[in-house]
Scaffold this active site. Structure first.
Site, PDB file in Angstrom:
ATOM      1  N   CYS A 288      -5.334  -9.835 -13.400  1.00  0.00           N
ATOM      2  CA  CYS A 288      -5.969 -10.789 -14.417  1.00  0.00           C
ATOM      3  C   CYS A 288      -7.196 -11.061 -14.122  1.00  0.00           C
ATOM      4  CB  CYS A 288      -4.930 -11.858 -14.570  1.00  0.00           C
ATOM      5  SG  CYS A 288      -4.361 -12.856 -13.142  1.00  0.00           S
TER       6      CYS A 288
ATOM      7  N   THR B 286      -6.950   2.476   4.690  1.00  0.00           N
ATOM      8  CA  THR B 286      -6.489   1.876   5.787  1.00  0.00           C
ATOM      9  C   THR B 286      -7.623   2.027   6.880  1.00  0.00           C
ATOM     10  OG1 THR B 286      -4.064   1.639   5.088  1.00  0.00           O
ATOM     11  CG2 THR B 286      -4.598   1.315   7.559  1.00  0.00           C
TER      12      THR B 286
ATOM     13  N   CYS C 149      -1.044  -9.940  -7.583  1.00  0.00           N
ATOM     14  CA  CYS C 149      -1.934  -8.657  -7.529  1.00  0.00           C
ATOM     15  C   CYS C 149      -3.536  -8.466  -7.898  1.00  0.00           C
ATOM     16  CB  CYS C 149      -1.117  -7.502  -8.495  1.00  0.00           C
ATOM     17  SG  CYS C 149      -1.439  -8.102 -10.265  1.00  0.00           S
TER      18      CYS C 149
ATOM     19  N   SER D 173       1.035  -1.031   0.135  1.00  0.00           N
ATOM     20  CA  SER D 173       0.069   0.063  -0.080  1.00  0.00           C
ATOM     21  C   SER D 173       0.839   1.132  -0.185  1.00  0.00           C
ATOM     22  CB  SER D 173      -1.001  -0.024   1.090  1.00  0.00           C
ATOM     23  OG  SER D 173      -1.723   1.121   1.370  1.00  0.00           O
TER      24      SER D 173
ATOM     25  N   CYS E  38       3.872 -14.715 -10.187  1.00  0.00           N
ATOM     26  CA  CYS E  38       2.938 -14.258  -9.742  1.00  0.00           C
ATOM     27  C   CYS E  38       3.103 -13.476  -8.411  1.00  0.00           C
ATOM     28  CB  CYS E  38       1.513 -15.036  -9.656  1.00  0.00           C
ATOM     29  SG  CYS E  38       0.205 -14.166  -9.227  1.00  0.00           S
TER      30      CYS E  38
ATOM     31  N   ARG F 233      -0.259  -4.406  -6.883  1.00  0.00           N
ATOM     32  CA  ARG F 233      -1.450  -4.729  -5.960  1.00  0.00           C
ATOM     33  C   ARG F 233      -2.711  -4.069  -6.731  1.00  0.00           C
ATOM     34  NH1 ARG F 233      -5.051  -7.855  -4.393  1.00  0.00           N
ATOM     35  NH2 ARG F 233      -5.385  -8.300  -2.338  1.00  0.00           N
TER      36      ARG F 233
ATOM     37  N   CYS G 269      -0.279  -7.755 -17.146  1.00  0.00           N
ATOM     38  CA  CYS G 269       0.162  -8.391 -15.838  1.00  0.00           C
ATOM     39  C   CYS G 269       1.526  -7.665 -15.361  1.00  0.00           C
ATOM     40  CB  CYS G 269       0.208  -9.900 -16.432  1.00  0.00           C
ATOM     41  SG  CYS G 269       1.340 -10.736 -14.738  1.00  0.00           S
TER      42      CYS G 269
END
Ligand code: SF4
Length: 531
Positions: free
Chosen positions: A506, A332, A503, A51, A500, A296, A477
């Site tokens: 996809c 958050t 995130c 984040s 991978c 992410r 991606c």
């Protein structure tokens, strides 16, 4: 009848992010006798968390008395705010939007903050299980949720047990709280099974990428919070960047763009790397090094996309519910507040029933409602978006109209007839490419396990997608998982699942919705440090 071993709790929480941990802590504060566990797929708490992050401290003040005397390891009081419009070679300071004024807030690493919260939960008696992936919901005979099934370990690529095979246990609880973060795979199943989104707009998303940089001494201004819009994005793509100046000559550099862009050949990763070549940013980064990096998806739909957040036996909190405040670029505080509200609801009622109404009547939803038109306002470009944002802000969100959200994957234009172009530069800063970037995420998957990215209808890739959209999975991606290959057996999409970084882009952005992200073995995936 399943022969799985069963563990029983009063509440099982999926995801040790800020929402899940706040929920667990609050539950034990309110009802010490409750047996509470938190399941986390990362090998260490915080390892899958990425984040910005500038946080509002109010929920921490409520939840953890005295935390300011023992703050998380990265926790820098907010200093000046800057809001910049970038052109390819210049920058112009704009007035900082009110939602982005950060006086009194803190720059943190959310991953490090979760790792710091975890022992506080354990000290209250919460059982934390990092390295355990909740692979499926467990449903009772009446169809209600009765817990989760932990994924089996030691299964080979063909689905056969290896020498190391261990069957995953089932964790049962009268209440399952999903705090998986954006686009959780169990959340997706829960929403589909109980049609929780029947009365809301489609959820919308963005992708965020972040790098933590170590810079030469004296280069940073501790506490400075910079946000940019403009270059390298064209006005038609929603997004921008953040540069948060930490302590010890470090900066958190990130780039976010909405997944409602129309060009199927657009690469968010490339746009992020371009940003680093803006003269001002390049000057900042010169001779620095990347310490860690990752990506992410983030949830952007807000008020009009808020699904029903309760189902029989289950509740949604945090980004699983979709509570991020986009204009603030913060989720958050919303995540923690919703986790705490869920805990209060459980402590009082002992069931999920009524949680949806309670959340909708709370300040959490009121905050979303006040800014509900700002993000969809950018669907018509940067300047229309800025105008809508100004009107929404001045009217405190009281306009009678609510702009609709549309599914991101429906926004692509087909290749023929559209020429998108970008005013970009030759790059020379690291990482060279997406594979090199994966190195900074320290991602790790045992390659001999079932592929956790399922292309449900692989024929679509070359019967339709290649011609119509040019296989956007190979562009969006950020970890180069999808690769077009052609050999004696013909063309196919090769899925390099080991790269991978979880995130979830996809799963969201595939134009035909034929890619499904499911969890790999517990403990697999990125091992983010201080993201
Ligand atoms: Fe993200 Fe999907 Fe690529 Fe994994 S395969 S990094 S979830 S876009």
């Amino acid at each position: 009848m399943s022969d799985r071993e069963i563990m029983e709790y009063d509440v099982v929480i999926i995801g040790a992010g800020p929402a899940g941990l706040a929920c667990a802590i609050r539950l034990k504060q309110l009802k010490e006798e409750l047996n509470v566990c938190v399941i986390e797929k990362a090998s260490e708490i915080g390892g899958h968390i990425l984040s910005g992050a500038v946080i509002e401290p109010e929920p921490l003040d409520t939840l953890l008395d005295g935390w300011r005397d023992d703050p998380p390891p990265i926790c820098v009081p907010a200093g000046r705010d800057e809001f910049l419009l970038l052109s390819k070679t210049g920058r112009r300071k704009l007035p900082t939007p009110p939602q982005q004024k950060n006086h009194g807030n803190f720059i943190v690493s959310l991953g490090a903050m979760c790792a710091w919260m975890a022992p506080k939960a354990e000290a209250l008696g919460v059982d934390l299980f990092p390295g355990f992936a909740a692979a499926d919901l467990s449903l009772a005979e009446d169809g209600s949720v009765q817990g989760v099934v932990i994924g089996d370990m030691g299964v080979d690529r063909q689905g056969e047990p290896k020498d190391t095979y261990v069957q995953g246990i089932e964790i049962r609880a009268p209440l399952t709280v999903l705090g998986e973060g954006c686009r959780g795979h169990l959340t997706k199943r829960l929403i589909a099974k109980f049609k929780l989104d029947a009365d809301s707009d489609p959820q919308t998303y963005g992708i965020g990428m972040k790098e933590l940089w170590q810079l030469p001494e004296g280069r940073t201004e501790k506490g400075l919070i910079q946000h940019t819009v403009g270059w390298p994005l064209p006005n038609s793509i929603y997004g921008g960047s953040f540069i948060y100046h930490l302590d010890r000559d470090r900066v958190a550099l990130g780039f976010v763009c909405g997944l409602d862009y129309q060009d199927p050949e657009f690469s968010p990763f490339e746009a992020f790397q371009q940003l680093k070549h803006h003269p001002e940013i390049k000057k900042l980064l010169a001779d620095g090094e990347i310490l860690s990096a990752g990506a992410r998806a983030l949830v952007e739909g807000g008020y009009q996309s808020l699904p029903r957040v309760e189902a029989p036996g289950a509740m949604l909190i945090g980004d699983s519910a979709g509570l991020l405040n986009v204009p603030k670029i913060k989720g958050t505080h919303q995540a923690m507040k919703s986790g705490m509200l869920a805990a209060e609801h459980i402590a009082e009622k002992g069931s999920a029933e009524g949680f949806d109404a309670r959340l909708r009547a709370s300040p959490i939803t009121a905050e979303l409602k006040k800014v509900r038109n700002i993000r969809p306002g950018f669907q018509k470009g940067l300047w229309r978006g800025m105008f809508t944002a100004a009107v929404e802000t001045v009217t405190l969100g009281k306009l009678p109209r609510t702009l609709p959200n549309h599914a991101d994957h429906e926004q692509y234009r087909k290749l023929n007839g559209h020429n998108f172009s970008y005013d970009w530069v030759e790059r020379d800063l690291p990482p060279r490419d997406r594979l090199a970037s994966v190195y900074f995420a320290s991602t790790d998957h045992d390659e001999d396990q079932p592929i956790h990215l399922k292309i449900i209808e692989p024929d679509v890739c070359f019967d339709r997608c290649e011609e119509e959209y040019g296989n956007p999975c190979t562009k969006f991606c950020p970890a180069s998982v999808y690769e077009k290959v052609e050999d004696e057996n013909g063309k196919r999409i090769q899925v390099n699942a080991a790269n991978c970084v979880h995130c979830k882009t996809c799963d969201i952005a595939d134009p035909y919705q034929v890619i499904e992200w499911v969890t790999p073995e517990g403990g697999a995936g990125p091992n983010y440090r201080n993201l």
